[in-house]
Design an enzyme around this catalytic site. Structure first.
Site, PDB file in Angstrom:
ATOM      1  N   ASP A   1       0.832  -1.196   0.000  1.00 33.06           N
ATOM      2  CA  ASP A   1       0.000   0.000   0.000  1.00 33.06           C
ATOM      3  C   ASP A   1       0.870   1.250   0.000  1.00 33.06           C
ATOM      4  O   ASP A   1       1.837   1.355   0.759  1.00 33.06           O
ATOM      5  CB  ASP A   1      -0.897  -0.001   1.241  1.00 33.06           C
ATOM      6  CG  ASP A   1      -1.757   1.243   1.329  1.00 33.06           C
ATOM      7  OD1 ASP A   1      -2.722   1.343   0.555  1.00 33.06           O
ATOM      8  OD2 ASP A   1      -1.448   2.113   2.161  1.00 33.06           O
TER       9      ASP A   1
ATOM     10  N   GLU B   1       0.236  -1.554  -5.281  1.00 36.39           N
ATOM     11  CA  GLU B   1      -0.892  -0.624  -5.340  1.00 36.39           C
ATOM     12  C   GLU B   1      -0.362   0.772  -5.676  1.00 36.39           C
ATOM     13  O   GLU B   1       0.222   1.443  -4.840  1.00 36.39           O
ATOM     14  CB  GLU B   1      -1.625  -0.608  -3.980  1.00 36.39           C
ATOM     15  CG  GLU B   1      -2.868   0.257  -3.962  1.00 36.39           C
ATOM     16  CD  GLU B   1      -2.630   1.659  -3.413  1.00 36.39           C
ATOM     17  OE1 GLU B   1      -3.452   2.547  -3.700  1.00 36.39           O
ATOM     18  OE2 GLU B   1      -1.624   1.877  -2.712  1.00 36.39           O
TER      19      GLU B   1
END
Length: 501
Positions: A192, A232
């Protein structure tokens, strides 16, 4: 990763805890998913950004269970978990020690300061190049207990302080999380906010050449522990293609906007262009816990995108119209958003709650190259949660509903949900999807996709003029045809008959 469809969900917002989620997967959602991306379950799950600001990234929030519960669920289904690369909560034990002990803290080098990159404060021109996700500057002045003030780097919110991933303690912190995941049986790691991990002066501090090197290095660390990495990053579509060459998996973040554009405009030209070149090692999504990104299919500076600025603006206005202004109230600077370029709404509402268009969108996703992931709200054709938005003021919460067991049961009665479940089961079972993807030649007012594996084929025929779709499956010589429109009509009729009886 198996070819079967994956679920994306918060533990507490679908199953309340790990035990409850496991029960739902075995019962209401039985046979639908080959794996689950469990969104942050770390301590705490209810911080400034719904768990993406962990105070302790190696502890399970006790309200959900413990690492044994994670381990038990990993034996039931393949698990993906988030490793939040870029930041940690200011409430963390590490930063509390920094507040108390200043430069004498053993965690001092864990946190990135402005001075680590801009030793002489930097020029206005240099500072202006930094990519910002919110209107404020990315530096947060914090006064420590001894009265000294330092500018800590804060890319996201004031509660999320950036990690210096290039220090020894920064690297040790991240590998420690990897070890916790591996011990719990987690197979896939979602990196992330990794695009912001490396900062350099006179740059945007986003997706630099050094960032690619960092991702490649981290991919090897995960592989050594038997795990695969999903990166991501919301970025220009050509950047995604480059990232895909260096990691196990990358998101197809261009797809959500392209699908909306295709259905709104009745023209599949832009979508077809992307499907010809899109990475094959991708995870496809339409909706996630974040908003619908609109920059991924658009231009970057002077480089043309898959969609033009006018296309994107038209898409945004159509979504705002379809949601009767709800998405506008939850997006950009209208709410406490971390990314002013996103649209916050459920995908079902973005399509005006049209069962037909929603199923067409899911057909496209399920036939695209890659592994489909479906967000729990989208799975249940959820509506915008304006009450939760009003309560928290966080735009993303419009699409982060809490579903009780009774809510799930009620959602299962919707014809659109029943039809979606049927599509998911078809995607999981059809042999053709184990083979080769082919984009068939047709007009831009239609889309035809074919998959072939040995003697089996499955083909999607999408008509954008009549907004209809047909699926033709040849499973080892046995041919079956499905019509999305006919299926919906049958489901509605069956529900009506059931109510009358």
């Amino acid at each position: 990763m198996t070819k079967t469809v994956q679920l994306i969900t918060y533990v507490d917002r679908l199953g309340k805890n790990f035990s409850g989620l496991g029960s739902i997967l075995n019962e209401e959602l039985s046979g639908l998913f080959g794996g689950v991306h469990i969104l942050p379950f770390f301590d705490p799950i209810d911080g400034a950004d719904a768990g993406f600001d962990p105070a302790n990234h190696t502890a399970v929030d006790s309200r959900l269970g413990d690492w044994n519960d994670v381990r038990n669920l990993s034996k039931q289904t393949d698990l993906m978990a988030d490793l939040i690369i870029n930041h940690i909560s200011s409430d963390s034990e590490q930063f509390q020690d920094v507040l108390k002990n200043d430069e004498h803290s053993k965690y001092w080098d864990l946190f990135l300061k402005k001075e680590d990159v801009f030793q002489n404060n930097g020029t206005q021109e240099e500072l202006g190049k930094i990519l910002r996700l919110h209107p404020n500057a990315p530096f947060l002045p914090i006064t420590l207990d001894n009265g000294k003030t330092y500018n800590f780097w804060s890319t996201f919110s004031d509660k999320q302080l950036d990690i210096n991933v290039e220090t020894e303690i920064g690297q040790k912190y991240l590998t420690g999380i990897l070890d916790s995941f591996a011990d719990a049986g987690i197979k896939y790691v979602r990196l992330d906010a990794v695009g912001f991990a490396i900062k350099r002066r006179s740059t945007s501090c986003f997706m630099l050449p050094e960032t690619f090197e960092f991702i490649e290095s981290f991919n090897k660390l995960a592989a050594a522990r038997g795990m695969q990495v999903l990166v991501e990053v919301h970025s220009y579509y050509k950047t995604q293609i480059e990232i895909a060459k260096k990691v196990s998996w990358v998101y197809d973040f261009a797809l959500p906007g392209l699908v909306l554009h295709t259905l709104f405009s009745g023209n599949a030209a832009a979508l077809k262009k992307w499907l010809e070149i899109s990475p094959r090692n991708c995870i496809t999504v339409l909706d996630t816990h974040d908003g619908i990104g609109v920059i991924d299919a658009g231009p970057e500076e002077d480089k043309p995108g898959l969609l033009s600025e006018d296309d994107i603006q038209s898409l945004i206005e159509q979504v705002h119209s379809n949601t009767k202004g709800q998405s506008k109230a939850a997006s950009g600077e209208a709410a406490e958003n971390l990314d002013v370029s996103q649209l916050n709404t459920t995908y079902f509402d973005a399509l005006g709650r049209s069962d037909r268009q929603y199923l067409l969108a899911r057909c496209i996703q399920l036939f695209c190259p890659g592994i489909p992931q479906i967000y729990y709200v989208g799975l249940l054709a959820g509506h915008n949660d304006m009450q939760l938005l009003e309560k928290t003021g966080n735009g993303r919460d419009i699409n982060r509903q809490y579903f009780s067991r009774a809510d799930i049961q009620q959602s299962l009665d919707k014809p659109v949900v029943e039809s979606l479940f049927g599509l998911i089961r078809l995607r999981n079972s059809a042999s053709g999807f184990n083979g080769e993807f082919e984009l068939l030649d047709c007009s831009d007012q239609s889309l035809q996709i074919k998959w072939t594996h040995q003697q089996s084929t499955i083909e999607l025929k999408l008509d954008l003029v009549n907004m209809s779709a047909a699926i033709v499956q040849n499973e080892n010589g046995i041919v079956t045809e499905y019509s999305i429109n006919d299926q919906l009509e049958r489901d509605h009729e069956q529900r009506a008959d059931a109510k009358q009886s």
